[in-house]
Scaffold this active site. Sequence first.
Site: not given
Ligand code: URA
Length: 271
Positions: A124
């Site tokens: 993310d």
């Molecule tokens: N899990 C998440 O919630 N976000 C990420 O970026 C990676 C794993």
Amino acid sequence: MSAEDGRPLWEQLADANRELPSGERLQKVLAAVGFGSRRTAEDLIAAGRVTVNGEVAILGRRVDADNDLVEVDGAPIGVKPDLVYYMLNKPAGVVVTASDTHDRPTIMELLPSEPRVFSVGRLDADTEGLLLVTNDGQLANRIAHPSNGVDKEYLVEVTNGAVAPGHLRQLRDGIELDDGMTAPAKVSQPEPGILRLTIHEGRNRQVRRMCEAIGHPVRRLVRTRVGPLSDRTLQPGEWRRWTNDERNAMIEAVAATTHRGDRSGKYDPTP
Ligand code: URA
């Protein structure tokens, strides 16, 4: 040529291919690319751990190192020279995409522009830490496979204080999310409110949703390891190439997950 002469494995393999006429003995080819002495290579063949073009090899087998696909424990022995493998310490706020519609900074601005590469799975925008980037689509798919992918470890700072043992157990056993149960996770709490969480699935915002489900939304999320790869010395925004040892370790990790699950996505280095 020596297996430990420090040059990239693909260069050594190219030399091996040049030195060895087609139809070379398999144990000689294996030894040439770093599988120990010829005797060790013979033991590997005798143990049934070596395949040529998908078939278990027998002692005395000859191979054409240019054209035959030789694998040990399901992992190919060669490396194509045009493939690149990077690890990046992604800073928060940088998006994992080639170009962002909202004009936010992208990982592409942190990496060499040539050759064209893509990320292995995603993080993310707000997530920090280890992101693997390559132009080797097959290896990338095997690493990021939603159900059989390699382990990914995260350091998670959660809100609402220390996580109760019952909630840790829920994370470990699997949590019902709107897209189904999560696979069992490894979880520890090195400090109250800080979790070390290891999962091998790669569902969208999975760690954030798992923590939300137990009443502890994520405040900060950092990925610290993907399979055998980690590097605590990389500063946010810095990247480096994988070493040959790291690439070999990743191929072994991918082969291990292939053995544990289906073999449909078996890694094959040929285009
Ligand atoms: N899990 C998440 O919630 N976000 C990420 O970026 C990676 C794993």
